[in-house]
Design a protein around this motif. Sequence first.
Motif, PDB file in Angstrom:
ATOM      1  N   GLN A  76       0.811  -1.216   0.000  1.00 16.82           N
ATOM      2  CA  GLN A  76       0.000   0.000   0.000  1.00 16.82           C
ATOM      3  C   GLN A  76       0.847   1.269   0.000  1.00 16.82           C
ATOM      4  O   GLN A  76       0.319   2.357  -0.126  1.00 16.82           O
ATOM      5  CB  GLN A  76      -0.910   0.007   1.245  1.00 16.82           C
ATOM      6  N   GLU A  77       2.137   1.136   0.138  1.00 16.82           N
ATOM      7  CA  GLU A  77       2.997   2.300   0.338  1.00 16.82           C
ATOM      8  C   GLU A  77       3.628   2.857  -0.936  1.00 16.82           C
ATOM      9  O   GLU A  77       4.496   3.689  -0.853  1.00 16.82           O
ATOM     10  CB  GLU A  77       4.108   1.950   1.335  1.00 16.82           C
ATOM     11  N   ALA A  78       3.208   2.411  -2.085  1.00 17.72           N
ATOM     12  CA  ALA A  78       3.803   2.874  -3.336  1.00 17.72           C
ATOM     13  C   ALA A  78       3.491   4.345  -3.577  1.00 17.72           C
ATOM     14  O   ALA A  78       2.391   4.819  -3.285  1.00 17.72           O
ATOM     15  CB  ALA A  78       3.284   2.037  -4.500  1.00 17.72           C
ATOM     16  N   GLY A  79       4.464   5.054  -4.102  1.00 17.44           N
ATOM     17  CA  GLY A  79       4.264   6.467  -4.408  1.00 17.44           C
ATOM     18  C   GLY A  79       3.361   6.654  -5.617  1.00 17.44           C
ATOM     19  O   GLY A  79       3.115   5.720  -6.390  1.00 17.44           O
ATOM     20  N   TYR A  80       2.861   7.859  -5.761  1.00 18.75           N
ATOM     21  CA  TYR A  80       2.002   8.186  -6.900  1.00 18.75           C
ATOM     22  C   TYR A  80       2.860   8.570  -8.095  1.00 18.75           C
ATOM     23  O   TYR A  80       3.970   9.088  -7.937  1.00 18.75           O
ATOM     24  CB  TYR A  80       1.061   9.344  -6.545  1.00 18.75           C
ATOM     25  N   PRO A  81       2.361   8.319  -9.299  1.00 21.75           N
ATOM     26  CA  PRO A  81       3.112   8.700 -10.507  1.00 21.75           C
ATOM     27  C   PRO A  81       3.351  10.211 -10.532  1.00 21.75           C
ATOM     28  O   PRO A  81       2.459  10.986 -10.199  1.00 21.75           O
ATOM     29  CB  PRO A  81       2.190   8.284 -11.658  1.00 21.75           C
ATOM     30  N   GLU A  82       4.540  10.606 -10.916  1.00 22.02           N
ATOM     31  CA  GLU A  82       4.881  12.024 -10.996  1.00 22.02           C
ATOM     32  C   GLU A  82       5.436  12.392 -12.359  1.00 22.02           C
ATOM     33  O   GLU A  82       6.222  13.337 -12.488  1.00 22.02           O
ATOM     34  CB  GLU A  82       5.880  12.389  -9.899  1.00 22.02           C
ATOM     35  N   THR A  83       5.019  11.649 -13.378  1.00 22.30           N
ATOM     36  CA  THR A  83       5.550  11.924 -14.721  1.00 22.30           C
ATOM     37  C   THR A  83       5.165  13.311 -15.220  1.00 22.30           C
ATOM     38  O   THR A  83       5.857  13.870 -16.070  1.00 22.30           O
ATOM     39  CB  THR A  83       5.071  10.864 -15.730  1.00 22.30           C
ATOM     40  N   PHE A  84       4.090  13.890 -14.683  1.00 26.24           N
ATOM     41  CA  PHE A  84       3.667  15.224 -15.115  1.00 26.24           C
ATOM     42  C   PHE A  84       4.757  16.266 -14.849  1.00 26.24           C
ATOM     43  O   PHE A  84       4.846  17.263 -15.551  1.00 26.24           O
ATOM     44  CB  PHE A  84       2.352  15.640 -14.443  1.00 26.24           C
ATOM     45  N   ARG A  85       5.609  16.018 -13.871  1.00 25.14           N
ATOM     46  CA  ARG A  85       6.668  16.982 -13.524  1.00 25.14           C
ATOM     47  C   ARG A  85       7.701  17.130 -14.642  1.00 25.14           C
ATOM     48  O   ARG A  85       8.372  18.149 -14.729  1.00 25.14           O
ATOM     49  CB  ARG A  85       7.373  16.563 -12.239  1.00 25.14           C
ATOM     50  N   LYS A  87       7.085  16.720 -17.993  1.00 22.14           N
ATOM     51  CA  LYS A  87       6.495  17.054 -19.291  1.00 22.14           C
ATOM     52  C   LYS A  87       6.762  18.524 -19.600  1.00 22.14           C
ATOM     53  O   LYS A  87       6.926  19.348 -18.700  1.00 22.14           O
ATOM     54  CB  LYS A  87       4.988  16.766 -19.298  1.00 22.14           C
ATOM     55  N   THR A  88       6.764  18.824 -20.886  1.00 26.13           N
ATOM     56  CA  THR A  88       7.117  20.200 -21.275  1.00 26.13           C
ATOM     57  C   THR A  88       5.906  21.046 -21.632  1.00 26.13           C
ATOM     58  O   THR A  88       5.831  22.204 -21.244  1.00 26.13           O
ATOM     59  CB  THR A  88       8.115  20.185 -22.461  1.00 26.13           C
ATOM     60  N   THR A  89       4.963  20.484 -22.345  1.00 25.20           N
ATOM     61  CA  THR A  89       3.812  21.298 -22.746  1.00 25.20           C
ATOM     62  C   THR A  89       2.697  21.187 -21.706  1.00 25.20           C
ATOM     63  O   THR A  89       2.620  20.215 -20.944  1.00 25.20           O
ATOM     64  CB  THR A  89       3.251  20.849 -24.113  1.00 25.20           C
ATOM     65  N   THR A  90       1.837  22.170 -21.690  1.00 23.19           N
ATOM     66  CA  THR A  90       0.705  22.181 -20.761  1.00 23.19           C
ATOM     67  C   THR A  90      -0.197  20.977 -21.008  1.00 23.19           C
ATOM     68  O   THR A  90      -0.665  20.336 -20.058  1.00 23.19           O
ATOM     69  CB  THR A  90      -0.100  23.486 -20.910  1.00 23.19           C
ATOM     70  N   GLU A  91      -0.427  20.663 -22.265  1.00 19.75           N
ATOM     71  CA  GLU A  91      -1.288  19.526 -22.590  1.00 19.75           C
ATOM     72  C   GLU A  91      -0.689  18.210 -22.086  1.00 19.75           C
ATOM     73  O   GLU A  91      -1.390  17.378 -21.505  1.00 19.75           O
ATOM     74  CB  GLU A  91      -1.517  19.453 -24.106  1.00 19.75           C
ATOM     75  N   LYS A  93       1.459  17.903 -19.606  1.00 19.93           N
ATOM     76  CA  LYS A  93       1.404  17.962 -18.148  1.00 19.93           C
ATOM     77  C   LYS A  93       0.004  17.596 -17.642  1.00 19.93           C
ATOM     78  O   LYS A  93      -0.139  16.837 -16.686  1.00 19.93           O
ATOM     79  CB  LYS A  93       1.789  19.351 -17.633  1.00 19.93           C
ATOM     80  N   MET A  94      -1.030  18.139 -18.281  1.00 21.81           N
ATOM     81  CA  MET A  94      -2.404  17.860 -17.863  1.00 21.81           C
ATOM     82  C   MET A  94      -2.752  16.383 -18.053  1.00 21.81           C
ATOM     83  O   MET A  94      -3.374  15.763 -17.184  1.00 21.81           O
ATOM     84  CB  MET A  94      -3.409  18.740 -18.622  1.00 21.81           C
ATOM     85  N   THR A  95      -2.346  15.816 -19.184  1.00 19.08           N
ATOM     86  CA  THR A  95      -2.620  14.400 -19.444  1.00 19.08           C
ATOM     87  C   THR A  95      -1.933  13.524 -18.395  1.00 19.08           C
ATOM     88  O   THR A  95      -2.556  12.624 -17.823  1.00 19.08           O
ATOM     89  CB  THR A  95      -2.161  14.013 -20.861  1.00 19.08           C
ATOM     90  N   ALA A  96      -0.675  13.813 -18.121  1.00 20.12           N
ATOM     91  CA  ALA A  96       0.071  13.025 -17.130  1.00 20.12           C
ATOM     92  C   ALA A  96      -0.499  13.240 -15.728  1.00 20.12           C
ATOM     93  O   ALA A  96      -0.591  12.298 -14.927  1.00 20.12           O
ATOM     94  CB  ALA A  96       1.548  13.393 -17.178  1.00 20.12           C
ATOM     95  N   PHE A  97      -0.906  14.467 -15.421  1.00 25.16           N
ATOM     96  CA  PHE A  97      -1.478  14.752 -14.108  1.00 25.16           C
ATOM     97  C   PHE A  97      -2.813  14.026 -13.925  1.00 25.16           C
ATOM     98  O   PHE A  97      -3.122  13.543 -12.830  1.00 25.16           O
ATOM     99  CB  PHE A  97      -1.660  16.261 -13.904  1.00 25.16           C
ATOM    100  N   MET A  98      -3.580  13.946 -14.996  1.00 23.66           N
ATOM    101  CA  MET A  98      -4.850  13.216 -14.928  1.00 23.66           C
ATOM    102  C   MET A  98      -4.599  11.736 -14.625  1.00 23.66           C
ATOM    103  O   MET A  98      -5.380  11.104 -13.906  1.00 23.66           O
ATOM    104  CB  MET A  98      -5.655  13.384 -16.220  1.00 23.66           C
ATOM    105  N   GLU A  99      -3.511  11.177 -15.138  1.00 19.35           N
ATOM    106  CA  GLU A  99      -3.159   9.791 -14.825  1.00 19.35           C
ATOM    107  C   GLU A  99      -2.838   9.649 -13.335  1.00 19.35           C
ATOM    108  O   GLU A  99      -3.220   8.666 -12.703  1.00 19.35           O
ATOM    109  CB  GLU A  99      -1.973   9.321 -15.676  1.00 19.35           C
TER     110      GLU A  99
END
Length: 167
Positions: A76-85, A87-91, A93-99
């Motif tokens: 249960q202790e796994a970290g959350y995905p942070e790939t949005f950090r 990314k270069t474009t806003t789109e 970043k938003m797609t990765a943040f939604m994941e």
Amino acid sequence: MAQVASLFTLFTHHAKTFRDLVYSLRNSLLKTGVFTNEKVAEQQVVSVINFDIHLRRDADGHRYIERITECVPVEQEAGYPETFRHKTTTEEKMTAFMETMLEYFRRSTDRPLYVARNVIEYRDGSYVAVHPLSERSRKEIAACLAGPDQAAFEAFLAVHWGDSDEN
């Protein structure tokens, strides 16, 4: 009692499935009033049940072990995905943040706390090795055995389950 000062705890129950056993014990903890959160109570149950040995009686009155089920807690202790950090474009970043948000909501709502795996089942008059023991159970059992018994245990596992990466 099963959480401290013992290698194992034995008890009987009347649940038909492993899931029913977990729910029944979880609900009993909630009824005591010590726990108010279902998920926390269920985590407590899952942390102490290693195996369920389920007995059955056939129409002729013959009793036998129908299955042995291992309870494998899900990390249960796994970290959350942070790939949005990264990314270069806003789109992007938003797609990765939604994941990341999707993962957050999945964990918050229906994240499983355990996997129930039948390690042995009674089929057509004999016992069959089904899923191998988890690496955690293998290590815990081996730690309680002396050298020759450890080797015999490892040989037993190899004969019945082989070297499996399913752990």
